[in-house]
Design an enzyme around this catalytic site. Structure first.
Site, PDB file in Angstrom:
ATOM      1  CG  ASP A 292      28.283  60.214  20.708  1.00  0.00           C
ATOM      2  OD1 ASP A 292      29.102  59.468  19.825  1.00  0.00           O
ATOM      3  OD2 ASP A 292      27.591  60.788  20.552  1.00  0.00           O
TER       4      ASP A 292
ATOM      5  CD  GLU B  53      28.603  55.976  18.739  1.00  0.00           C
ATOM      6  OE1 GLU B  53      27.488  55.440  19.493  1.00  0.00           O
ATOM      7  OE2 GLU B  53      28.384  56.988  18.273  1.00  0.00           O
TER       8      GLU B  53
ATOM      9  CG  ASP C 118      26.271  65.207  21.144  1.00  0.00           C
ATOM     10  OD1 ASP C 118      26.333  64.372  20.237  1.00  0.00           O
ATOM     11  OD2 ASP C 118      25.785  66.291  20.876  1.00  0.00           O
TER      12      ASP C 118
END
Length: 178
Positions: free
Chosen positions: A15, A74, A146
């Site tokens: 991420d 992502e 996160d």
């Protein structure tokens, strides 16, 4: 899960962020998954080029140490602040380059598809994702945002691997063939 050695595919989920980049490493067979490592790379208030170097180096070290087979990252989505979007895009670039340099196959997933795969709805909030990650991976505690997002990205890829192509391609339930 009694035999983690039976899970033969290793996925590194990332991420990306300009200040904090989450990572999550899982072993999976496409249906069952176990967490091997997860956390966050924090770059603090260094000058911007140094932050990108820190992100690149940390991801490269994770790849070298854990030897994942694939990386799931992502995708960048619409951002209201163009400067923030550019910085996140550059952080993604550092992540992608580190993975590719390490010989990984890289896959990208939208935030909506990650939430759909993990929670069951593309509109899930951060807390729902964190709770589902704790449940799905049988973690002793709820992971930080996160970290949970990175593990969710890895699980999203693991779930997509476990579905044969003919089932994924079905446009509706009428098209599905076992």
């Amino acid at each position: 899960m009694s035999d983690p050695g039976a899970l033969r595919h290793r996925i590194l989920g990332i991420d990306p962020g300009s200040r904090t980049t989450g990572y999550g490493l899982i072993d999976t067979d496409g249906r069952r998954s176990v967490r091997l490592a997860s956390g966050a790379i924090r770059v603090g208030h260094e000058p911007w080029p140094a932050r990108l170097g820190t992100i690149f180096d940390a991801i490269a070290e994770l790849v070298a140490t854990h030897r994942p087979h694939e990386m799931a990252v992502e995708q960048l989505i619409f951002a209201r602040d163009p400067t923030a979007a550019l910085k996140i895009g550059q952080a993604r670039g550092a992540v992608l380059c580190a993975g590719l340099k390490g010989g990984l196959i890289v896959h990208e997933y939208s935030p909506k598809s990650v939430k759909l795969a993990v929670v069951g709805t593309g509109g899930a909030d951060k807390l729902q994702v964190q709770q589902m990650i704790r449940i799905l991976l049988a973690l002793p505690a709820t992971p930080a945002e996160d970290e949970a997002d990175a593990l969710a990205i890895a699980l999203c890829h693991a779930h997509s691997m476990g579905i044969p192509a003919r089932r994924r391609a079905a446009a509706s339930w009428r098209d599905w063939r076992p």
